[in-house]
Structure formats: C-alpha cells, structure tokens
Write an enzyme that holds these catalytic residues in place. Structure first.
Site, PDB file in Angstrom:
ATOM      1  N   CYS A 181     -15.489  68.418  10.104  1.00 44.61           N
ATOM      2  CA  CYS A 181     -14.393  67.791  10.264  1.00 44.61           C
ATOM      3  C   CYS A 181     -13.322  68.575  10.750  1.00 44.61           C
ATOM      4  O   CYS A 181     -12.559  67.488  11.737  1.00 44.61           O
ATOM      5  CB  CYS A 181     -14.369  67.547   8.652  1.00 44.61           C
ATOM      6  SG  CYS A 181     -16.115  66.228   8.128  1.00 44.61           S
ATOM      7  N   HIS A 182     -13.494  69.483  10.620  1.00 47.01           N
ATOM      8  CA  HIS A 182     -12.144  70.537  11.549  1.00 47.01           C
ATOM      9  C   HIS A 182     -12.511  71.576  12.156  1.00 47.01           C
ATOM     10  O   HIS A 182     -11.676  72.626  11.963  1.00 47.01           O
ATOM     11  CB  HIS A 182     -10.406  70.333   9.796  1.00 47.01           C
ATOM     12  CG  HIS A 182     -10.034  69.228   9.770  1.00 47.01           C
ATOM     13  ND1 HIS A 182     -11.336  68.659   8.473  1.00 47.01           N
ATOM     14  CD2 HIS A 182      -9.599  68.037   9.893  1.00 47.01           C
ATOM     15  CE1 HIS A 182     -10.398  67.730   8.224  1.00 47.01           C
ATOM     16  NE2 HIS A 182      -9.350  67.325   9.346  1.00 47.01           N
TER      17      HIS A 182
END
Length: 188
Positions: free
Chosen positions: A152-153
């Site tokens: 996600c990040h």
C-alpha cells in the site's frame, strides 16, 4: 391522662415490642431491595463477556507442519497473526543488523522466546495504516529485506519483522504467546 384508645395501643406495644408501622416499613424496604436486585441482575449479567468473545481471548496453533522458511497466517481477535519458522540463514541475517540502523531497535531475541528463536510470531498488521503485509504466503513479495512487504505504501520489514524502510513507524507487534508443548503455541 390517656384515653382508652391510647391505653389499648400502648398495651399492645409493650407486649409485642414492634409496632405495626415498623413492620410495614421493614417489609416495604425489603420488597424494594429485592425488586432492585431482581431488576439489576440481568443488566450485570449482560455485561460479562459472551462465549464467543472468551473463545477469541486465546487461540492454539499447531506448528508441527511448518517447515523452516515457511509461515502461516492465523486469526486471533479477528486480526491476522503471522507464525513463521525462520531458517538459520534468516536468523543470522536478523542478528547481523546493527541496532543503530533500525527505526524501532529490537533484537531478534527480544522478539522471540528463549530457546525458540526460530519461531517468529507477530501481528500481521502494518503499523502505518493497518494494512496486511505480504510475505507470509508461498511466493508472496517479501520486499528487499526478505521479511514482509506492505504494497500500500511501501513499508518493508526484515526477517525479524522489524521496520527497515517506508512510512511505518514501528516493528510488527509481537502478541503475548507461549509454547504449551514443543509443537503447540497458545496466542493470547
């Protein structure tokens, strides 16, 4: 002087020692007390944890089939938990990392149980935004440090589930657990 009614009432009090009014007061207070207990009992009982909540308080995991280098994902308190059997190479890589280079410095020994350093048990929840990192399943992306990777990040964890890169501020959390037998772990 006393009237006949007062004399009759006074003589009844002297004989029994309890007036009718006292008896009615005690009976009314007792009735109110029993009614209060009867009304509060269901409220107090409903505040105790239900059977399904008590069942989630701990979970047992059979680790006998997990080969070195493999891991499994189990559920505890409706959250994923990673149970990983580290290889000697992964243990050596984790121990070779200088603590000064870590954002959240912890040794592998601090994250595992004495005598069971090959068993790494962590919550499977990224400490950045609560995503579930990849790396526990066969063939999943383990990131540049060989541990876990949160796509996600871009948070990357090493083989000891310590944060090495990305926005996550802390290592993957280690839940309370104990070995109840050589092949069984109780989490919680």
């Amino acid at each position: 002087m006393a009237t006949k009614a007062q004399s009759a009432e006074g003589s009844g009090t002297a004989d029994s020692g309890v007036r009718r009014r006292d008896f009615l007061n005690v009976a009314a207070v007792s009735f109110a007390g029993v009614g209060t207990v009867a009304a509060l009992a269901p409220l107090i009982v409903q505040m105790s944890p239900s059977a399904d909540v008590l069942a989630l308080a701990s979970t047992e995991v059979d680790v006998s089939k997990i080969q070195p280098g493999q891991g499994i994902k189990v559920s505890w308190r409706k959250q994923p938990v990673f149970v990983r059997n580290l290889t000697p190479k992964e243990i050596a890589e984790a121990n070779a990392v200088p603590l000064g280079s870590l954002r959240d410095p912890q040794t592998l020994a601090q994250r595992t149980k004495p005598g069971k350093t090959n068993w790494l048990i962590t919550m499977g929840v990224c400490t950045h935004l609560g995503c579930v990192p990849l790396g526990i399943g066969e063939g999943e992306n383990r990131g540049p440090y060989g541990g876990y990777f949160c796509p996600c990040h871009g948070s990357a964890y090493d083989t000891a589930a310590r944060i090495r890169q990305g926005p996550a501020p802390l290592n993957l959390q280690v839940p309370d657990y104990k070995f109840t037998s050589p092949t069984t772990v109780e989490i919680g």
